[in-house]
Design an enzyme around this catalytic site. Structure first.
Site, PDB file in Angstrom:
ATOM      1  CB  ILE A  61      -3.317 -15.707  -2.771  1.00 38.37           C
ATOM      2  CG1 ILE A  61      -2.466 -14.614  -3.323  1.00 38.37           C
ATOM      3  CG2 ILE A  61      -2.659 -16.364  -1.563  1.00 38.37           C
ATOM      4  CD1 ILE A  61      -2.123 -13.479  -2.254  1.00 38.37           C
ATOM      5  CB  THR A 101       0.070 -10.869  -6.083  1.00 34.79           C
ATOM      6  OG1 THR A 101       0.450 -11.994  -6.917  1.00 34.79           O
ATOM      7  CG2 THR A 101       0.541 -11.358  -4.430  1.00 34.79           C
ATOM      8  CB  THR A 126       3.866  -2.105   4.459  1.00 33.68           C
ATOM      9  OG1 THR A 126       4.780  -1.295   4.391  1.00 33.68           O
ATOM     10  CG2 THR A 126       3.096  -1.769   3.335  1.00 33.68           C
ATOM     11  CG  ASP A 127       6.333   1.528   7.570  1.00 32.03           C
ATOM     12  OD1 ASP A 127       6.693   0.812   6.271  1.00 32.03           O
ATOM     13  OD2 ASP A 127       7.475   1.915   8.101  1.00 32.03           O
ATOM     14  CD  GLU A 128       7.381   0.710   1.822  1.00 30.58           C
ATOM     15  OE1 GLU A 128       7.144   0.753   0.693  1.00 30.58           O
ATOM     16  OE2 GLU A 128       8.480  -0.188   2.336  1.00 30.58           O
ATOM     17  CE1 TYR A 151       4.718  -4.382  -0.840  1.00 24.55           C
ATOM     18  CE2 TYR A 151       5.723  -2.365  -0.048  1.00 24.55           C
ATOM     19  CZ  TYR A 151       5.181  -3.638   0.199  1.00 24.55           C
ATOM     20  OH  TYR A 151       5.086  -4.022   1.511  1.00 24.55           O
ATOM     21  CB  ALA A 153      -0.748   2.293  -4.874  1.00 31.71           C
ATOM     22  CB  SER A 154      -0.620  -3.053  -4.636  1.00 31.12           C
ATOM     23  OG  SER A 154       0.503  -3.337  -4.198  1.00 31.12           O
ATOM     24  CE  LYS A 155       1.166  -5.370   1.800  1.00 29.89           C
ATOM     25  NZ  LYS A 155       0.792  -6.827   1.936  1.00 29.89           N
ATOM     26  N   PRO A 206      25.284   0.209  -4.154  1.00 30.24           N
ATOM     27  CG  PRO A 206      23.759  -0.913  -5.207  1.00 30.24           C
ATOM     28  CD  PRO A 206      24.775  -1.083  -4.276  1.00 30.24           C
TER      29      PRO A 206
END
Ligand code: NAD
Ligand code: TYD
Length: 337
Positions: A61, A101, A126-128, A151, A153-155, A206
């Site tokens: 993309i 990306t 995302t909800d994040e 992650y 922050a980029s979204k 883990p």
């Protein structure tokens, strides 16, 4: 006939979405653009690779020329952007590809949507992006974006770009912000498939920190039906949270998996926590429920059973996915934890 350009359609959620559309919407064309990173896998769509309404293109993309060419050639009217680097732990060790990306890639798609005057641009967020919650409250669409990981922050940056293209050039968009997904074809770097795979192999499980972090789980098919609702029924320029009202601590999820597989709790090993680990996510999905009449259809108990059964029946798929590079990833992420 809807003509969709779906990006990231060989990944976990993207492939479930492509499967749903090709199975349930016979009048819909899907052009599936995917770079086939470690997370992309054509085996996720094995039975649909020769489907007359499915065209797969291997590509990035971040390649603006390719996107314009695909839209011109296949006359697609809508972009559904699932393509992303999606794993928080990887974003902590190697953030740069997340910027490339998730931000630059989304920018390219938006430029194409603007220049080709597409009917709709659906950004799968995302909800994040909302950050983390304490013990109380839920994220609504009005919660300010305060992402904590590279992650998220980029979204969040991508979400801002989507809104800016709507505001500045009138690109017709929707943004969906879903909680944690689980189900068939999820790469075993994420909590649920990683724990299923380890438990099946009697390997340690883990658990980061105290294991009392909370996620709001949604079965992947329900995420896909929500995206379809937004794509076909939502007015442009609106944001929708998607979630199943299904909060669980990580230990609750892991214990359920152990129970279903008949494996002992002694496999659980508490390990060093993830840096900056978000304590709790919880979604208020009232808006999509009341305005678009969407409901989740699969309870957590049912969904986790279906998921475990799918992994048990997909030995070949799992065997291929956890060979080679996955072993190196696992070593680097977990050996000194
Ligand atoms: P995934 O990592 O399983 O799949 C991502 C797909 O994107 C892969 O097929 C990969 O090959 C492809 N891809 C990556 N970089 C690309 C690029 N530059 N060009 C083209 N294709 C590229 O991710 P997923 O879990 O299926 O998530 C899909 C989307 O949903 C993401 O945007 C993610 O942020 C969002 N989301 C995920 C969850 C979750 O729980 N997994 C929850 C909410 C939102
Ligand atoms: P993950 O599946 O990576 O999703 P996200 O961090 O995007 O919500 O992780 C879900 C939860 O499980 C999160 O609190 C981190 C925790 N976790 C572990 O305890 N151990 C693990 O090996 C993994 C991958 C996650």
């Amino acid at each position: 006939m809807r003509r969709l350009l779906v990006t990231g359609g060989a990944g976990f959620i993207g492939s479930n979405f492509v499967r749903m559309v090709l199975s349930e919407q016979p009048g819909c064309l899907v052009v599936n653009l995917d770079k086939l990173t470690y997370a992309g896998n054509l085996a996720n769509l094995a039975e649909f690779l020769n489907h007359p309404n499915h065209k797969f293109v291997k590509g990035d993309i971040c390649d603006g020329g390719l996107i314009e060419k695909i839209i011109g050639e296949h006359k697609t009217d809508t972009i559904v952007n699932f393509a992303a680097e999606s794993h928080v732990d990887r974003s902590i060790t190697e953030p740069k590809v997340f910027i490339d990306t998730n931000i630059t890639g989304t920018l390219n798609l938006l430029e194409a949507a603007r220049d080709k005057k597409l009917e709709r641009f659906i950004q799968i967020s995302t909800d994040e992006v909302y950050g983390a919650l304490g013990p109380q409250g839920k994220f609504t669409e009005k919660t300010p974006l305060t992402p904590n990981s590279p992650y998220s922050a980029s979204k969040a940056a991508a979400d801002h770009l989507v809104k800016a293209f709507g505001h500045t050039w009138g690109v017709k968009y929707n943004i969906t912000r879903c909680s944690n997904n689980y189900g068939p074809y999820q790469f075993p770097e994420k909590l649920i498939p990683l724990m299923i795979n380890n438990a099946l192999n009697d390997k340690e499980l883990p658990v980061y920190g105290d294991g009392l972090y909370v996620r709001d789980w949604l079965y992947v098919y329900d995420h896909c039906t929500a995206v379809w609702k937004v794509l076909t029924e939502a007015p442009p320029g609106e944001v929708y949270n998607i979630g199943g009202c299904n909060e669980k601590t990580n230990l609750e999820v892991i214990n359920l998996i152990l129970d279903r597989l008949g494996k002992p709790q002694s496999l659980i090993k508490h390990v060093t926590d993830r840096p900056g680990h978000d304590r709790r996510y919880a979604i208020d999905a009232n808006r999509i429920m009341t305005e678009l009449d969407w409901r989740p259809s699969v309870s957590f108990e049912e969904g986790i059973s279906r998921t475990i059964d799918w992994y048990l029946q997909s030995e070949n798929w799992l065997g291929n996915v956890v060979s080679g590079d996955y072993q190196k990833y696992y070593e680097s992420m977990y050996s000194e934890r």
